[in-house]
Design an enzyme around this catalytic site. Structure first.
Site, PDB file in Angstrom:
ATOM      1  N   GLU A 186      44.854  24.369  74.021  1.00 30.63           N
ATOM      2  CA  GLU A 186      46.374  24.363  73.532  1.00 30.63           C
ATOM      3  C   GLU A 186      47.177  23.517  74.602  1.00 30.63           C
ATOM      4  O   GLU A 186      47.846  23.986  75.181  1.00 30.63           O
ATOM      5  CB  GLU A 186      47.032  25.646  73.204  1.00 30.63           C
ATOM      6  CG  GLU A 186      46.369  26.516  72.156  1.00 30.63           C
ATOM      7  CD  GLU A 186      47.091  27.827  71.730  1.00 30.63           C
ATOM      8  OE1 GLU A 186      47.137  28.177  70.668  1.00 30.63           O
ATOM      9  OE2 GLU A 186      47.700  28.298  72.941  1.00 30.63           O
ATOM     10  N   GLU A 208      41.430  28.353  65.883  1.00 29.02           N
ATOM     11  CA  GLU A 208      42.138  29.609  65.927  1.00 29.02           C
ATOM     12  C   GLU A 208      42.858  29.661  64.929  1.00 29.02           C
ATOM     13  O   GLU A 208      43.900  28.938  64.227  1.00 29.02           O
ATOM     14  CB  GLU A 208      43.108  29.318  67.253  1.00 29.02           C
ATOM     15  CG  GLU A 208      42.262  29.929  68.475  1.00 29.02           C
ATOM     16  CD  GLU A 208      43.271  30.047  69.815  1.00 29.02           C
ATOM     17  OE1 GLU A 208      44.463  30.620  69.650  1.00 29.02           O
ATOM     18  OE2 GLU A 208      43.229  29.563  70.735  1.00 29.02           O
TER      19      GLU A 208
END
Length: 472
Positions: free
Chosen positions: A179, A372
């Site tokens: 991320e 995810e």
């Protein structure tokens, strides 16, 4: 059959949220190791890391976590029982280089991951490995100021080269940073940044991001040189940002917000800074420092684009409307009246996943990988199991939309649900916010037997994988 026969089904964890053994076998301290539990204001510590550095708390969730460091064989056997094709995990940087700036790696740390990869290989589970997942060594923060310092590029490349060389043939799929866009939203987590009073925080964040982007490109190049079979991906915290109304100021605000998250992948996938970013920096009055050769380095682009997806967001260009904004994890959003929300206030938007996938594939024309996705919820263990029909419902609806996106023409390599075994929440530091198919008997204060139990979703996901997504 919509999905390819070699579609990579699996689940994901992060070292700092599951391994525990925080000082065992020579491991050093990472950022998460000084962050407290939710009860002692974890978010406050994340947003004010100076306070976290100076405070001694009663309980640090990462120190023991779910003890994957010692239970990895048992846990991997359970993942294999579900039929996992891939397992997304991360290295703990501080197991390999405890302070981050050593010249030689810690052999005990390397040996641990050898054992994990051997165990995965025993069950034909392909590792998908994140090199840096929110665990910059604390030593690199205290000595160098984190990723604001260009020296971290060299430390990261040395670390990554050690991994790429050691695990050649054992690991094929690599992610450089988890991320990567979170450096703009939680800069301590994302880049080990602690700001000084009066400095331009936006400039510091984007300069640190530049260092990470250069480091990512260097490692992408290195990975391909060390083993041409390697596939390297970037990783984005994704989720389409909708505009609040058809008012053009709202549409433009949403476009800018989407560009802010896509900026990182624009660089990592296309190999250069987009013009909208250059304009933004110029109008903000700061300049990103490039060294000679940086532009050439950035041309080493990734092979695929991976991302997390939990929720969509809504934004307005009207400052008065934005005063209604509610927080949700690191992202704030206007409440969407058409969507339900999770127990933690995240909008549940399966169609948003399809929209996000189409937007990203149209933009980059590179394979995608969902690494995810999942539902954080409070689970109740009754008679040795958890009836988590709510999780099954959430995942079923998201997988249906994922498959629709593939039908739309999106090339998708795989899907790894987040927290496939319960672990410590990154943002809140809680155990009660559970995502897994496997229940771990630990509470927010570290109490419990640490025993594993299969939830109802365990058998459901096993059927999903066995049918390659045809039985949802």
């Amino acid at each position: 059959m919509v999905l390819s026969k070699d579609f990579l089904w699996g689940g994901a964890v992060a070292a700092n949220q599951c391994e525990g053994a925080y000082l065992e076998d020579g491991k050093g301290l990472a950022l998460v190791d000084i962050l407290p539990s939710a009860q002692e204001d974890r978010w406050g510590a994340l947003l004010d890391p100076k306070k976290a550095m100076e405070t001694t708390y009663n309980f640090y969730p990462s120190h023991e976590s779910i003890d994957f460091y010692h239970t990895y064989k048992e846990d991997i056997a359970l993942l294999a029982e579900m039929g996992f094709k891939t397992f997304r995990m991360s290295f703990a940087w501080t197991r390999i280089f405890p302070e981050g700036d050593e010249l030689e790696p810690n052999e005990a740390g390397l040996a641990f991951y050898d054992k994990v990869f051997d165990e995965l290989a025993k069950y034909n589970i392909e590792p998908l490995v994140t090199i840096n997942h929110f665990d910059t060594p604390l030593g690199l923060v205290t000595k160098y100021g984190g990723w604001r310092n260009r020296k971290l590029i060299d430390f990261y490349v040395r670390y990554a080269e050690t991994l790429l060389t050691r695990y050649k043939g054992k690991v094929k799929y690599w992610l450089t940073f988890n991320e990567i866009n979170m450096i703009l939203h939680i800069p301590f987590f994302g880049g080990g940044l602690i700001f000084e009073e009066g400095e331009n925080t936006e400039q510091v964040k984007y300069q640190a991001a530049h260092h990470q982007l250069v480091a990512s490109a260097l490692v992408t190049k290195l990975a391909h040189e060390i083993d041409p079979e390697n596939k390297v991906g970037c990783m984005l915290a994704a989720g389409i940002v909708y505009y609040n109304t058809p008012n053009p100021i709202d549409v433009r605000a949403a476009q800018e917000s989407n560009q802010e998250q896509y900026f990182f992948v624009d660089v990592q996938s296309r190999g250069y800074y987009p013009s909208y970013a250059k304009r933004k920096f110029e109008e903000a009055g700061f300049e990103i420092e490039f060294e000679d050769g940086d532009e050439e380095i950035l041309k080493n682009t990734v092979d695929f684009i991976s991302f997390s997806y939990y929720s969509s967001r809504i934004i307005s260009g009207d400052p008065e409307v934005m005063k209604q904004v509610k927080g949700g994890n690191a992202f704030a959003s206007i409440a969407n009246p058409y969507l339900e929300v999770s127990e933690w206030g995240w909008a549940i938007d399966p169609i948003g996943l399809r929209v996000t996938m189409n937007e990203m594939y149209d933009r980059y024309q590179k394979p995608l990988f969902i690494v995810e996705n999942g539902l954080g919820a409070v689970d109740e263990l009754v008679d040795g199991t958890v009836q988590d029909d709510y999780r099954i419902d959430y995942m079923r609806k998201h997988l249906e939309q994922m498959i629709e996106a593939v039908k739309d023409g999106v090339e998708l390599w795989g899907y790894t649900s987040w927290g496939c075994i319960d672990l410590v929440s990154a943002g809140s530091g809680e155990m009660k916010k559970r995502y897994g198919f496997i229940y771990v008997d630990r509470d927010n204060f570290g109490n419990g037997s640490n025993k594993r139990y299969k939830k109802a979703s365990f058998d459901w996901y096993k059927k999903v994988i066995a049918s390659n997504g045809q039985e949802l």
